[in-house]
Design a protein around this motif. Structure first.
Motif, PDB file in Angstrom:
ATOM      1  N   ALA A 194       0.838  -1.193   0.000  1.00 37.51           N
ATOM      2  CA  ALA A 194       0.000   0.000   0.000  1.00 37.51           C
ATOM      3  C   ALA A 194       0.874   1.244   0.000  1.00 37.51           C
ATOM      4  O   ALA A 194       1.916   1.292   0.657  1.00 37.51           O
ATOM      5  N   GLY A 195       0.467   2.246  -0.777  1.00 35.49           N
ATOM      6  CA  GLY A 195       1.207   3.497  -0.835  1.00 35.49           C
ATOM      7  C   GLY A 195       2.391   3.477  -1.775  1.00 35.49           C
ATOM      8  O   GLY A 195       3.157   4.442  -1.828  1.00 35.49           O
ATOM      9  N   VAL A 208      -9.565  -3.156  -6.556  1.00 32.81           N
ATOM     10  CA  VAL A 208      -9.219  -2.551  -5.273  1.00 32.81           C
ATOM     11  C   VAL A 208      -8.483  -3.547  -4.383  1.00 32.81           C
ATOM     12  O   VAL A 208      -7.378  -3.278  -3.912  1.00 32.81           O
ATOM     13  N   LEU A 209      -9.076  -4.716  -4.137  1.00 33.21           N
ATOM     14  CA  LEU A 209      -8.428  -5.713  -3.296  1.00 33.21           C
ATOM     15  C   LEU A 209      -7.234  -6.345  -4.006  1.00 33.21           C
ATOM     16  O   LEU A 209      -6.236  -6.691  -3.365  1.00 33.21           O
ATOM     17  N   VAL A 210      -7.316  -6.541  -5.312  1.00 38.66           N
ATOM     18  CA  VAL A 210      -6.136  -6.817  -6.127  1.00 38.66           C
ATOM     19  C   VAL A 210      -5.776  -5.458  -6.715  1.00 38.66           C
ATOM     20  O   VAL A 210      -6.400  -5.000  -7.671  1.00 38.66           O
ATOM     21  N   PRO A 211      -4.793  -4.757  -6.125  1.00 37.95           N
ATOM     22  CA  PRO A 211      -4.633  -3.305  -6.313  1.00 37.95           C
ATOM     23  C   PRO A 211      -3.969  -2.886  -7.625  1.00 37.95           C
ATOM     24  O   PRO A 211      -2.837  -2.390  -7.650  1.00 37.95           O
ATOM     25  N   CYS A 212      -4.692  -3.026  -8.717  1.00 38.40           N
ATOM     26  CA  CYS A 212      -4.142  -2.628 -10.010  1.00 38.40           C
ATOM     27  C   CYS A 212      -3.890  -1.121 -10.096  1.00 38.40           C
ATOM     28  O   CYS A 212      -3.143  -0.669 -10.973  1.00 38.40           O
ATOM     29  N   HIS A 213      -4.490  -0.348  -9.200  1.00 45.32           N
ATOM     30  CA  HIS A 213      -4.246   1.102  -9.189  1.00 45.32           C
ATOM     31  C   HIS A 213      -2.815   1.415  -8.764  1.00 45.32           C
ATOM     32  O   HIS A 213      -2.383   2.564  -8.870  1.00 45.32           O
ATOM     33  N   ARG A 214      -2.067   0.409  -8.295  1.00 45.91           N
ATOM     34  CA  ARG A 214      -0.669   0.606  -7.891  1.00 45.91           C
ATOM     35  C   ARG A 214       0.310   0.251  -9.011  1.00 45.91           C
ATOM     36  O   ARG A 214       1.519   0.205  -8.781  1.00 45.91           O
ATOM     37  N   VAL A 215      -0.202  -0.003 -10.208  1.00 51.79           N
ATOM     38  CA  VAL A 215       0.655  -0.375 -11.337  1.00 51.79           C
ATOM     39  C   VAL A 215       0.755   0.800 -12.301  1.00 51.79           C
ATOM     40  O   VAL A 215      -0.246   1.463 -12.589  1.00 51.79           O
TER      41      VAL A 215
END
Length: 293
Positions: free
Chosen positions: A140-141, A195-202
């Motif tokens: 996260a982050g 969200v739970l598989v955080p594709c927004h972090r890619v």
């Protein structure tokens, strides 16, 4: 009719249609679930789901008794009925509203730490599953580029065979170039547990967010909630800092790595590639493990 023999229309509060609805309370949220349990329908024949608020809006999350099986944001106008239909089309199981979320779900959403939350990705093909499992390891982050995800998923080099990614679409030496990009981005776009598989972090390898799994505004909201300062990331990229080194530790990291965020500006050394960092005598961070291109 009044005492003079004239008809008198009932007031609004006297009309049966306005009184009866108030006498019938709405059914409990888990009414359908109680019915299924009462008649003895086996639990493996259906999933339950809840809708929870997250920074990007409402999130529908479905689960069996053992694991989360699907999640979708309602930001694109998705309704509960629409989510139920999508879930059934993908899994073959009905999704029934429930009052209680899957154990650990609310904590995972609050902290952004869902790596240990049981998530069932078994319905995906091997390549998509390994990509999304790699995405789950991004803290996260923090952000990781497509090339990092490809390496962690075993889509490059000889590890492809060991990961079980065989078939006509996977060459003997692994995927290279555009094939890697398409495999990873395609898997992100097909992510059934957003969200739970955080594709927004890619991100793409140039640092631009790869919001293939959700609308860009949703990705931006999720990143902001995790404290990812995209303004700082953009400023570093403008300086050519795909990686960020410290001239005191002689270690280079991804710019959003927890260690990189502690490097004060006078000690920051930007690198455009991992090769540049190695040639300058810097070694890769053991925490964020930059791709040694």
């Amino acid at each position: 009719m009044n005492r003079r023999g004239k008809d008198t229309a009932p007031s609004p509060e006297q009309r049966p249609g306005s009184v009866l609805p108030g006498l019938v309370p709405p059914p409990p949220q888990d009414f359908a679930l109680r019915v299924l349990q009462r008649v003895g329908i086996p639990r493996e024949r259906y999933d339950t789901y809840v809708r929870l608020d997250v920074p990007a809006g409402g999130l529908f999350v479905a689960a069996t008794a053992q694991a989360v099986t699907g999640a979708a944001l309602d930001g694109a106008g998705l309704t509960a009925t629409g989510f139920e239909e999508l879930h059934h089309a993908r899994t073959g199981r009905s999704a029934i509203p429930a009052a209680k979320p899957f154990p650990g779900l609310t904590t995972a959403l609050r902290t952004g730490r869902a790596a240990r939350l049981p998530i069932d990705l078994s319905g995906l093909d091997a390549a998509d599953r390994t990509v999304l499992e790699a995405v789950r390891t991004v803290p996260a982050g923090q952000l990781r580029p497509v090339s990092w995800i490809a390496r962690e998923a075993g889509l490059t080099g000889p590890d492809v065979r060991e990961a079980g990614l065989t078939g006509p679409d996977v060459p003997e030496g692994g995927l290279t170039g555009p094939d890697v990009w398409e495999a990873v981005v395609g898997a992100l776009a097909r992510n059934p547990v957003v969200v739970l598989v955080p594709c927004h972090r890619v991100t793409y390898d140039n640092g631009v967010p790869c919001d293939a799994a959700q609308l860009p505004d949703a990705g931006a909201a999720l990143r902001a909630a995790e404290g990812i300062d995209m303004g700082r990331v953009d400023e570093l990229l403008d300086r050519g800092a795909v990686f960020l080194g410290s001239d005191t530790t002689r270690i280079y990291c991804h710019p959003t790595c927890a260690h990189a965020r502690r490097i004060t500006r006078p000690h920051q050394v930007p690198f455009g590639t991992a090769r540049d960092a190695r040639r300058a005598g810097y070694r890769a961070c053991k925490s964020c493990r930059p791709v040694a291109a």
